[in-house]
Motif scaffolding. Sequence first.
Motif, PDB file in Angstrom:
ATOM      1  N   TRP A   1       0.813  -1.221   0.000  1.00 47.20           N
ATOM      2  CA  TRP A   1       0.000   0.000   0.000  1.00 47.20           C
ATOM      3  C   TRP A   1       0.845   1.269   0.000  1.00 47.20           C
ATOM      4  CZ3 TRP A   1      -1.706  -3.306   4.385  1.00 47.20           C
ATOM      5  CH2 TRP A   1      -2.717  -4.186   3.996  1.00 47.20           C
ATOM      6  N   ARG A   2       2.157   1.110   0.122  1.00 50.85           N
ATOM      7  CA  ARG A   2       3.008   2.289   0.309  1.00 50.85           C
ATOM      8  C   ARG A   2       2.843   3.310  -0.814  1.00 50.85           C
ATOM      9  NH1 ARG A   2       9.417   2.415   1.940  1.00 50.85           N
ATOM     10  NH2 ARG A   2       9.717   4.644   1.700  1.00 50.85           N
ATOM     11  N   GLY A   3       3.026   2.853  -2.043  1.00 48.09           N
ATOM     12  CA  GLY A   3       2.944   3.774  -3.172  1.00 48.09           C
ATOM     13  C   GLY A   3       1.576   4.423  -3.262  1.00 48.09           C
ATOM     14  N   ARG A   4       0.533   3.621  -3.012  1.00 45.21           N
ATOM     15  CA  ARG A   4      -0.823   4.140  -3.123  1.00 45.21           C
ATOM     16  C   ARG A   4      -1.086   5.230  -2.077  1.00 45.21           C
ATOM     17  NH1 ARG A   4      -4.818  -0.412  -2.361  1.00 45.21           N
ATOM     18  NH2 ARG A   4      -3.177  -1.464  -3.524  1.00 45.21           N
ATOM     19  N   PHE A   5      -0.628   4.994  -0.845  1.00 45.53           N
ATOM     20  CA  PHE A   5      -0.868   5.970   0.220  1.00 45.53           C
ATOM     21  C   PHE A   5      -0.011   7.217   0.042  1.00 45.53           C
ATOM     22  CE2 PHE A   5      -3.486   2.904   2.153  1.00 45.53           C
ATOM     23  CZ  PHE A   5      -4.205   3.520   3.164  1.00 45.53           C
ATOM     24  N   GLU A   6       1.196   7.036  -0.469  1.00 44.83           N
ATOM     25  CA  GLU A   6       2.030   8.215  -0.739  1.00 44.83           C
ATOM     26  C   GLU A   6       1.352   9.089  -1.795  1.00 44.83           C
ATOM     27  OE1 GLU A   6       5.723   6.413  -1.787  1.00 44.83           O
ATOM     28  OE2 GLU A   6       6.482   6.375   0.273  1.00 44.83           O
ATOM     29  N   ASN A   7       0.771   8.444  -2.807  1.00 46.27           N
ATOM     30  CA  ASN A   7       0.046   9.203  -3.838  1.00 46.27           C
ATOM     31  C   ASN A   7      -1.206   9.852  -3.273  1.00 46.27           C
ATOM     32  OD1 ASN A   7       1.883   8.594  -5.857  1.00 46.27           O
ATOM     33  ND2 ASN A   7       0.796   6.746  -6.499  1.00 46.27           N
ATOM     34  N   LYS A   8      -1.903   9.135  -2.384  1.00 44.09           N
ATOM     35  CA  LYS A   8      -3.116   9.673  -1.784  1.00 44.09           C
ATOM     36  C   LYS A   8      -2.813  10.917  -0.944  1.00 44.09           C
ATOM     37  CE  LYS A   8      -6.592   7.235  -3.183  1.00 44.09           C
ATOM     38  NZ  LYS A   8      -7.702   7.905  -3.906  1.00 44.09           N
ATOM     39  N   ILE A   9      -1.681  10.878  -0.233  1.00 43.01           N
ATOM     40  CA  ILE A   9      -1.299  12.040   0.575  1.00 43.01           C
ATOM     41  C   ILE A   9      -0.993  13.229  -0.336  1.00 43.01           C
ATOM     42  CG2 ILE A   9       0.552  12.962   2.030  1.00 43.01           C
ATOM     43  CD1 ILE A   9      -1.426  11.408   3.648  1.00 43.01           C
ATOM     44  N   LYS A  10      -0.300  12.948  -1.457  1.00 44.03           N
ATOM     45  CA  LYS A  10      -0.011  14.022  -2.417  1.00 44.03           C
ATOM     46  C   LYS A  10      -1.309  14.586  -2.985  1.00 44.03           C
ATOM     47  CE  LYS A  10       4.519  12.303  -3.920  1.00 44.03           C
ATOM     48  NZ  LYS A  10       5.232  11.599  -5.002  1.00 44.03           N
TER      49      LYS A  10
END
Length: 1530
Positions: free
Chosen positions: A905-914
């Motif tokens: 989920w790391r990439g997805r959550f980093e994108n969601k925060i952006k």
Amino acid sequence: VNQYKFQQKMSPADFLEIGPPVKQSYDTFEEDLAHTFLQRLMILDYRARYILVRQDNPDMSGSQSVSVSDFQSVMKSKQSHVHPMDVQMAVFHCSDSFLKQNLVTKLSQCQYALLLLVPDPVTMDIECPLWTLRQITKTWKKTHIKDNSDAITMKTMPICKAETPMVFFFRLGSLPVSKSQLMNTLINDRHSTFFHRNCPGSTKSRHLMDGVAEIAWYCPAGKPNDSFTDCTAFCNLHGDALSFEKQREILIEKASVTVVLVPTLEKGQKSTTVIQDVFKSPNPLIILIADNDCGAVQVKDGKYKMGLKDRSQSDVSEGLKGIIREILSGPHRSFQLEIMAKVPGVRVDEDDEVCQKGKSAAMKTVNMLQKEENSKIKDTFLPCQGDLWHEWCRINKELYHLKGNTEQEKSQKQQQLMQIRQNQCKASCSELMKSFTESLLSLPSKEKEYFLKWTQILIDALSTDDLSSILQSYDEKWTELLTLKRKHDKSDLLTSKQTELEQISKTLQSATFGLEHIFREMGQIYEAHRAVQAASSHTEWVKYPELAADLMISGHPVELMDGDAVNVPLTWISSLLDEVIKKLGDQRVFVLSVLGVQSSGKSTMLNAMFGLQFAVSAGRCTKGAFMQLSDYILVVDTEGLKACDTTRHHDNELATFVVGLGNMTLINIFGENPADMQDVLQIVVQAFMRMKKVKLSPSCVFVHQNVTDIAAAEENRDGKRRLQEKLDQMAQLAAKEESCDAECFGDVIAFDVQTDVKYFAQLWEGSPPMAPPNPGYSESIQELKNIIMSKAKQSTGITLSHFKIKIHDLWNALMNEHFVFNFKNSLEIALYRKLEVEYGNWTWALRSNMLTIENQLHTRIENRGPDKIERSYIFKEMSKTSEKIQKDMLKYFEDDRDKEMLVQWRGRFENKIKEFQEELVRGTERKLDEVIQQKKACKKLDDKKTDFEDKLLQKSKELAHQLKDKAKAEEKLKKQFDGVWSDLVRELTTNMQPIKDINFEDDLANILHILGFEWNLIFECKKNGRYKTISQVADYTEYVVLRKHQNTREQGFASQMYEKLKCQFKIFLEHGDQELITSLITNVENQSIHKIMTKPVATRGYSPTYLQEVAQNVQRTVTEFEENMKYAFKKEFTVDLLLYVFDRAATWLSESHKKFTVKNDAHTYLESKKTQYYNIFRSFCKGNSSAVVFGEMICEKLKVSIVEAVCNKTAIDLAGEMRCNLPAFNGNRLNLEQHLLKSLAENEDFDAFITYIQSPRKQVEAFISERVNMYMFREYKEKAQNILRKNVYGMHKFVCQALIEATNKVKTQRGDTDMWAKVFFSFLKDELTVESVYCQNFRDINNLEFLKEEIEKGLVSIKKEMSKFNLDKMEEFRRNPAKILIDQLCNCCWETCPFCGAVCTNTINYHSPEDHSVPFHRSLAINGTSYRNNEIMDIEFCTTVVGSDKSFYPNEESDDRVPYKMYRTAGKPYENWRITPDESKLKYWKWFVCRFQEELEKYYGVKFKGDVEIPSEWKTHTKEDAIKSLDEMW
């Protein structure tokens, strides 16, 4: 060795620890001999006796390995070396009793002789190590004459119990021939059962073997070339028997045949007397004479002699065999190991006190079984695991195949399950279990170990004879059946034989009884009592998991899956693992699962590899699955695939279960039968395919056992190629079955055929039962172990707690037919929820920071700041917070103990925060742009404000001077001021038209009329007010008509037809239609409100065109909706819908227009200043100086700004405080849902429930507002007031500091009032919005210090006044805590379950590719769902029906049905939901249905009746039960 009694003895635990691999080279340093010997013996390498000693010689280039004898002969060294048997004896003496037992068992498996009499190396006392022989079982086939033909009987029994002939060999004096070597030719001429002088590594000097008596058994195979027709023991006294009289006499007495080897029979020898004594004995005697060359001669009855001189060993061996066979064919003495315990002068290891206590306790337990037939023992003494448990498992499986009224059926079955548990509780107090568990609870650890060993030994002894005969019957019947099948015989005889075989199989199952069944009973007793939780005198069950955990930690196998019931006792396994975690901590383990066909040597391989204790004896094949802990490796061994009593479905279940559990799976393929191999590969590949689809990724290694020739590399390469082809073929087949894309096995799992395939030589070197293990097999074991260790190092393994959860998830999914659809990874879900909480914290930090930035920029714009806010500037202002969050995220994803799972989920959550940050910035930019546009729109009025202010001040001052010396009452002053004020306002606003208020009612009516609706209809709809609740209507029948009869009201006969149809119409309007209409209203409402709120009402004012545009969109949407329906809406529906939408928008429009009016209307602006200028006028009238009046005016302007700034900041601070500290707000979306449902239950407000059911977001927002108000005005009122006071004091301090600095600066520069005002307000511009101050009328002020003091007095007064403010003052300003928290907490997913309407609890909006999900769904009755074409409420839970055999209509307009189990195939929205079948125990919605039954029936117009009445079990739940059950949501 002399010090061995004072050393710490080695134990089996020392060899369960996984250390460095055993080196392939067969040499070691002398000091490592003992350890290397043990390691090699544990992997069944009989060459452990022949380890070479490594010599470091300075004269040799490098270190070379040579055997001891080679070294002595070639190098002529005088150095002595350790004799191999001394190594064995040293290890034996330095081991505790349990390691000795393991050591001797391994020696037996290697077909080596075992110790019978052992002199103590210090005291020389003789000991019989009977305990070490206790767990050895031998199997043989006895040949005897029956009905004039040879008959063969198979026997399997503990060797200690076996009564066999015993042939005793000893020598007197030194001999040129080897006695031990001669004995080997009698037993197995290809294997050195007894170590002899010609074995590699042998030396002339030995220290620990002389006086030792060893014993070995010859076990016939039932073949013509058997040396002996029955099991025969051979005993060998090492050394010169003249020196060991005691051992010699004991063994002569016990022997069936005595064989003595002498150098000569000449008189005068020391041996003569001994020979004479033995000759006088009645026992048979064979004398072998070294210096004599005569053949075999019978000297007298039972007495033989034979010369050895000039005779070949084979000749002597054959002659000796003949004599022994002749002797044993007649009457002879039998020998039994257990009689050694009664021999005077011999100490038996079992006489140790601790062993005796363990044995005594075991005897007490096992003696209870003596009187019972073996096949009835389990039924009599272990009742909980028999029919009761099997019936429980059957009913439990039926819960996943419900039909008809699923909730009633489910409720009945759950009651049946509870009744079975109660019956188990009543039956759970058998004397056997009481005795067994009492011993486990009371005995110290060592005695407990003995107790368990003795119990297993005694139980095995009970069933050995029965099992042997049953197995023989089974083999015979199976052979007969195969013969008939080969003949393609389909007669009744075949059916009869099959029935007989099945009956024998059942008998075998009943007779198979071991320690594992007692532990299984413990598990069932525990599960039953846990389920019932009734008061009972039997309380020991609570301690059972701890007892089992102790055993698992000590290396005992624990049953994971009951192979007889084909079920996993989840409650028992969970509690057991919880206890293991308590004792060891939540350790990471590497889970190794093993799969293979039945009887393919899986358990033997594991026992050899890791020193485990999986059952491998005949008749004891693994059933189900067992787990055993070996250091950090947790091994899961399983029953064989393709067993004769299992099905393909069962094999698929088992494979899926163990493959899912393992970090790595060993697939054990036995032999080279292509058909068997293909079946196993297909099962295994399908299991891996399922793992891929549920995002589990184990590794695998294929072990190909019993390969005929593993030496040829070319053949191996060809075999691997064929295996790869088979795997690819199976992958394609499995892909079709599992509806998945895969062209080859590599698409399913990471696999390298070169490194992940291991070929094993056959286990035995020769033909059993006398064949030793193949040394190549041992080498293969070590190589495989190295591969496993390598993969274990690369793996992060799994924590024991996660392993426990995984067992639950896999088994629950397997209980349903469609594993992939129904698999729920609880660990992933728990981690995702935890991540959601962190996501909430990160987004709140960004939002909180953005609110502060927005406040500052808003203030700057109001203070005539920038005309444009650059987005880059906002990002720059946020950079510090953003960078911190990036670091926090990095730390979370890289340091969390579950980082391997979180990485998905790391990439997805980093994108969601952006994305979240960008959305915040866009939103703020949009709001600030509106403020800028508003400022521009107000410029005309703002430009006049200077003139207004100047004239107002001048007029106030002039009027005050006129009245200065005429003291008047307040009323008269007010009257004088009002008169002048009215004239002044009239003068200032000449030619300026006031902005009109909204005439909402008229505008709305006109718009509706323009759309084509009659005036009467519009007025009637407004008058009856039904539109206000249109979103909460349960039945929309009154709003619709059948399409083809839409205009029949005015058409005579057709009108009558319409009335008839109307009576039947409610049947036509299905629940699905009602749901669609509700959804239409919700969507229209949301879209319309959103559209209206995008209009610039606050900056440019209200216009009726805004409403007209929205009204047209609504009418168009309703028309489009009707096109696909069998019905049409009446005009009343569209009118009510528009009135409802505009009613919802009215407040926002009014407030926005009011803001516009305040900012842009001169009359309104001037009226707002009246009080301020009256105060100035009054102050001048009192004779106050310009400084005092100016100070008051400044404070008045500051007060307005300070109040706004403090309230805005307090709103943010309060929101942050509640976000962090209110349990309802400080978690994820699921946490908020839980608190909302609790609140609804506590209040028992049906209307609030209906709002939640039909408009969940609206109710959530209401709940947040309610909790905010409760916090601020009731529960934490003082705390909230303190936050307000803190901000008041902070702002007071800030303004005072600015005042001091501005005054000092202007005084230093000798500035005037204008300069002071500019400097002072420049200090405030980032924090306070202050209107311009015009100083023309105050230029006479020359004492700035006095002005400062006057303002300070005013600020103190403002501080005191604000400290007493009520918190609802915040409602007047831009920010309020409820709105801030609603924006934060409601920015989540609001999709609802297509079946029950439960709201997705994902914290992230637009969370694709994650499915929508909710931990607990609800009864369909809550949504008012009724069965098609009737008025009966559907009470089913969708989590129940998706595991049933029922089907549904995915589209109300269609008659096509879809099985609930395949609901994802029904397209959208079903395909995006994860609804896993469960036995939902959530009592909340069951309580709700019962509590509000009448209200639901009235609201939805349907009834709970007939076959779908509410189950009686639902009515037992109280409100407290319902609220408590919400905790299960976690």
